[in-house]
Design an enzyme around this catalytic site. Sequence first.
Site, PDB file in Angstrom:
ATOM      1  N   HIS A  64       0.837  -1.194   0.000  1.00 56.11           N
ATOM      2  CA  HIS A  64       0.000   0.000   0.000  1.00 56.11           C
ATOM      3  C   HIS A  64       0.874   1.246   0.000  1.00 56.11           C
ATOM      4  CE1 HIS A  64      -3.120  -2.847   0.884  1.00 56.11           C
ATOM      5  NE2 HIS A  64      -2.556  -3.158   2.039  1.00 56.11           N
ATOM      6  N   HIS A  75       3.389  -7.714   1.201  1.00 53.04           N
ATOM      7  CA  HIS A  75       2.726  -8.665   2.098  1.00 53.04           C
ATOM      8  C   HIS A  75       1.613  -9.416   1.377  1.00 53.04           C
ATOM      9  CE1 HIS A  75       0.247  -4.992   2.352  1.00 53.04           C
ATOM     10  NE2 HIS A  75      -0.771  -5.818   2.539  1.00 53.04           N
ATOM     11  N   ARG A  85      -1.237  -4.319  -6.392  1.00 58.37           N
ATOM     12  CA  ARG A  85      -1.070  -5.757  -6.552  1.00 58.37           C
ATOM     13  C   ARG A  85       0.128  -6.002  -7.463  1.00 58.37           C
ATOM     14  NH1 ARG A  85      -5.979  -6.758  -8.967  1.00 58.37           N
ATOM     15  NH2 ARG A  85      -7.071  -6.601  -6.985  1.00 58.37           N
TER      16      ARG A  85
END
Length: 323
Positions: A105, A180, A200
């Site tokens: 993110h 992650h 992604r």
Amino acid sequence: MQEELYPLKFKPILKDKIWGGEKLSKYLNKPSKSTQVGESWEISDVDGDTSIVTNGPLKGQSLKTLLENYQSHLMGEKNYQRFGNKFPLLIKFIDAKQDLSIQLHPNDRLAAERHDSFGKTEMWYVMQADEDSNLIVGFNQKVTPEKYLQHLEYKTLTEILNFDKVKKGDTYFIEVGRVHAIGAGVLLAEIQQTSDITYRVYDWDRVDSDGNSRELHNDLAIDAIDFNMKNDFRVTYNKTQNQSNAMVNCQYFTTNYIKLDSELQKKNNFDSFIIYICVEGQMEIHTSSGKEIIKKGETMLLPASIKTYTINASKAELLEVYV
């Protein structure tokens, strides 16, 4: 005349995902017959996905409306000055029947510049995990951008990622920029900034029922990854009975763990709303306006205007969250 604020419960917003399963209905009693429910958004002010109150005189009102009408009485003075009519946290339960994509993110600066959004710092609390289930968090070695891109190109990214086997109660702090993924078999509670921005980078080459791959965001991701992060993402915390045990304290939220088997008198000295997430058992919360019960898999928002209250249970485990 405004209604007096009281502990608020909200309707879960359920999200089917390609990787989702049935644990949210099976373990947490979420109202769905779908076999691919991946997320239950418990408290949300994300545009298009605003939570709706399900209890008391304010039943049917949206979180957005409450923020406009009650402002600092709901949020706390300092939070209202900082965030205005935007609720700063998004609370979720997540069921990964399959591996989630490898992702990260952006920080506040990138998220604001690119998406007019907050960044997405988050934490995970594992509620249930199948045997040998993993979380992917960070790298297992020193990685440069060049090395990362080489592994991405040859689809060998997993060789440089850190896999952790997990069990109930394991807790992770996921800072912006940290690569992650939630592994298959993990059910967890997630506390995060109000943001739905995810980059992604690899999705295991999977396709949907129409044969389509999901979009990747590698051009955006490369300068959002923090390659210099320490491996300090595992959270250690005490489990002393009938008190708030510190878990995570960052600029975006504070989270404590409470293991409860009796009555606990509480004071809100934080100038903030307080969220209680019941991760085991059930508990009662008593305020001047009456009593509310929250059970495993339920979440409650305690407005900042409520300064004293009592929680009790014969057996319960709670996450306590405020800003």
